[in-house]
Design a protein around this motif. Structure first.
Motif, PDB file in Angstrom:
ATOM      1  N   ASP A 290      -3.027   4.144  -3.778  1.00 44.78           N
ATOM      2  CA  ASP A 290      -3.546   5.504  -3.611  1.00 44.78           C
ATOM      3  C   ASP A 290      -5.004   5.477  -3.176  1.00 44.78           C
ATOM      4  O   ASP A 290      -5.414   6.260  -2.305  1.00 44.78           O
ATOM      5  N   GLU A 313      -7.938  15.985  -4.139  1.00 44.41           N
ATOM      6  CA  GLU A 313      -6.718  15.217  -4.374  1.00 44.41           C
ATOM      7  C   GLU A 313      -6.158  15.650  -5.718  1.00 44.41           C
ATOM      8  O   GLU A 313      -6.868  15.683  -6.718  1.00 44.41           O
ATOM      9  N   THR A 409      -5.468  17.124  -0.272  1.00 44.17           N
ATOM     10  CA  THR A 409      -4.507  16.022  -0.209  1.00 44.17           C
ATOM     11  C   THR A 409      -3.680  15.943  -1.489  1.00 44.17           C
ATOM     12  O   THR A 409      -4.105  16.393  -2.558  1.00 44.17           O
ATOM     13  N   GLN A 411      -0.401  13.235  -3.259  1.00 44.55           N
ATOM     14  CA  GLN A 411       0.634  12.220  -3.169  1.00 44.55           C
ATOM     15  C   GLN A 411       1.840  12.665  -3.983  1.00 44.55           C
ATOM     16  O   GLN A 411       1.696  13.111  -5.122  1.00 44.55           O
ATOM     17  N   SER A 446      -0.237  15.574   2.856  1.00 42.47           N
ATOM     18  CA  SER A 446       0.607  15.081   1.776  1.00 42.47           C
ATOM     19  C   SER A 446       1.195  13.745   2.201  1.00 42.47           C
ATOM     20  O   SER A 446       1.442  13.518   3.395  1.00 42.47           O
ATOM     21  N   TYR A 447       1.422  12.865   1.225  1.00 44.17           N
ATOM     22  CA  TYR A 447       1.979  11.557   1.574  1.00 44.17           C
ATOM     23  C   TYR A 447       2.818  11.024   0.425  1.00 44.17           C
ATOM     24  O   TYR A 447       2.639  11.392  -0.747  1.00 44.17           O
ATOM     25  N   VAL A 448       3.777  10.188   0.764  1.00 40.67           N
ATOM     26  CA  VAL A 448       4.623   9.535  -0.230  1.00 40.67           C
ATOM     27  C   VAL A 448       4.795   8.081   0.176  1.00 40.67           C
ATOM     28  O   VAL A 448       5.135   7.783   1.329  1.00 40.67           O
ATOM     29  N   ILE A 455       5.215   4.577   4.505  1.00 40.90           N
ATOM     30  CA  ILE A 455       4.432   5.707   3.997  1.00 40.90           C
ATOM     31  C   ILE A 455       4.743   6.906   4.876  1.00 40.90           C
ATOM     32  O   ILE A 455       4.551   6.844   6.093  1.00 40.90           O
TER      33      ILE A 455
END
Length: 496
Positions: A290, A313, A409, A411, A446-448, A455
């Protein structure tokens, strides 16, 4: 199940609390079409309702609303029986009633017209019964007539279209006040549009991981594509909801749709997979994945805009009962030093690595503080609420809370990786979720981190802002990630 909200055009999957961050800000109030409401009493405030035991869903298809019972003979419907009910809706030839097709636009537009419209036309008779059916349903289902999903021949446009459809659709085919709308597209792809006030993105993500796994690996399908099991002709047909919407109400519906479309059409959404490397290679750098991604976002933003900005975040505070989120202010003096070193050609690799280590450790420290209740933003918000209650003007709070989050942002963590093998079944991997920009001139990212080598990113901004461009930011983000992994002597997809 069955939570519903009577608030604004709120977040879709993974959005922050606030009024209209699907599109970043509220639009201006409608003018003449709603002026006839001025003599009516003020609308009731928005409330969250919790239906503890809901035994039906409501399905939207081609402008019509259907109530579908989930139980028969004292038991839940089996998958094949649910399929049978959906097929009955698909085969229903009836036409929408006057105003019915775009009715849900009331939940997408301004809140005051919807509240007054609700007061005037949905307080009695068939409209009240039908609205109760929608609002007390376990969740809302849309059988969407469009085809969406990833296409190898057109990966960029197809994913962007997929994301925007789940974010807002056509603004009248999702019931935005429901806890979530479950969307099934014509080609079999699925997705969720989640309202944010009742829960944060990981809750919906947890649900979606379970659905993705159990749908195929436990319930399964026959070779002809049908659900396993038998149909049941004794189950009553779905019931058409009945509406009586006068012309004045239909005018408000059209006004709300215009307002919502103005917001939705302004969203520049870019969804893409980053396949060059994932958390497996990042961990070889002996740093938090992260922290690595957050520093890459800072570098990408500087490449994109040539400046730094206040960055949000989301951090979960679920160590505490009913904990929701706290803010990690991930744009720090340490991260700025690292970014400037990356952009300075006179800096050596060793100097950059030293600054990276300092910045990543600072980020991890801030994240730990946020998770354990030692963040500052919820504290500041409480002070703000108390100051309003006491009618005390605070120059400090006014100053500290006035700056917008131009880079917002989040996650979405993977939580149930044991449900199926990601490498063996990549076609069942969700692309994650996204949200709209928080500021008119900012980005929402956004991210995973999926498995070890993927990613997925979602980048949003506004077309109306000449300074932002979601695809340009995506390009800079890919460059930033690659530049950073190179510092450690690794190459993309390296086994080293």
């Amino acid at each position: 199940m069955g939570r519903l909200l009577r608030r604004g055009l709120l977040s879709r999957v993974g959005r922050r609390r606030g009024r209209s961050q699907t599109a970043g800000a509220t639009s201006s109030p409608p003018s003449n079409p709603c002026s006839w409401f001025l003599s009516r009493p003020a609308p009731a405030p928005d409330t969250i309702q919790h239906v503890r035991d809901s035994k039906h869903i409501v399905v939207f298809h081609k402008g019509r609303y259907f109530k579908v019972w989930l139980y028969h003979d004292g038991r839940l419907l089996r998958p094949r029986e649910i399929e049978q009910q959906m097929q009955r809706i698909l085969d229903d030839p009836s036409e929408p009633q006057a105003g019915e097709a775009k009715l849900a636009a009331l939940t997408a537009g301004e809140r005051v017209p919807w509240a007054r419209c609700r007061q005037a036309y949905f307080g009695r008779g068939k409209n009240k019964q039908s609205l109760d059916a929608v609002e007390k349903a376990a969740f809302f289902v849309t059988l969407d007539e469009t085809e969406q999903g990833y296409k190898e021949e057109d990966p960029v446009t197809s994913m962007d279209s997929y994301a925007k459809s789940l974010l807002h659709g056509r603004c009248f085919d999702r019931w935005f006040d429901k806890s979530f709308t479950f969307i099934i597209f014509k080609n079999g792809k699925m997705g969720l549009n989640a309202e944010h006030s009742w829960a944060d993105a990981p809750i919906i993500g947890h649900l979606w991981e379970y659905v993705m796994a159990t749908d195929s690996f436990q319930l399964g399908y026959l070779e002809d594509g049908h659900c396993k099991g038998d149909t049941n002709p004794n189950i009553p047909y779905p019931t058409r909801l009945q509406w009586d919407l006068p012309e004045e109400c239909q005018e408000v519906i059209e006004t709300s749709l215009t307002s919502a479309n103005r917001l939705a059409d302004d969203i520049d959404f870019h969804s893409f997979p980053f396949t060059a490397f994932g958390k497996a290679l990042i961990k070889k750098c002996r740093t938090s994945p992260d922290a690595f991604v957050q520093l890459a976002l800072q570098l990408a933003h500087y490449k994109d805009m040539g400046k730094f900005c206040l960055t949000y975040e989301a951090s979960m505070t679920r160590l505490y009962r009913e904990g929701r989120t706290e803010t990690v202010r991930s744009c720090t003096a340490e991260s700025c030093d690292f970014v400037l070193a990356m952009e300075d050609p006179t800096q050596t690799v060793e100097q950059r690595l030293r600054l990276f280590k300092i910045a990543s450790e600072k980020h991890q420290h801030l994240y730990r503080l946020a998770m354990t209740g030692s963040g500052i933003d919820r504290h500041l918000f409480c002070l703000y609420v108390v100051s309003k209650y006491l009618a005390v003007e605070s120059p400090f709070l006014k100053e500290v809370l006035s700056e917008p989050w131009r880079l917002s942002t989040s996650q979405t963590p993977q939580q149930q990786v044991e449900l199926f093998h990601l490498d063996k079944n990549p076609e069942y991997v969700s692309s994650g979720g996204g949200f709209g920009p928080v500021a008119d001139d900012g980005y929402g990212v956004s991210y995973v981190l999926v498995g070890d080598n993927l990613i997925n990113f979602h980048v949003s901004s506004k077309f109306s802002c000449p300074e932002t461009d979601s695809h340009r930011f995506g390009k800079h983000l890919r460059e930033a990630l690659t530049d950073m992994i190179t510092l450690f002597g690794f190459k993309s997809n390296s086994k080293k």
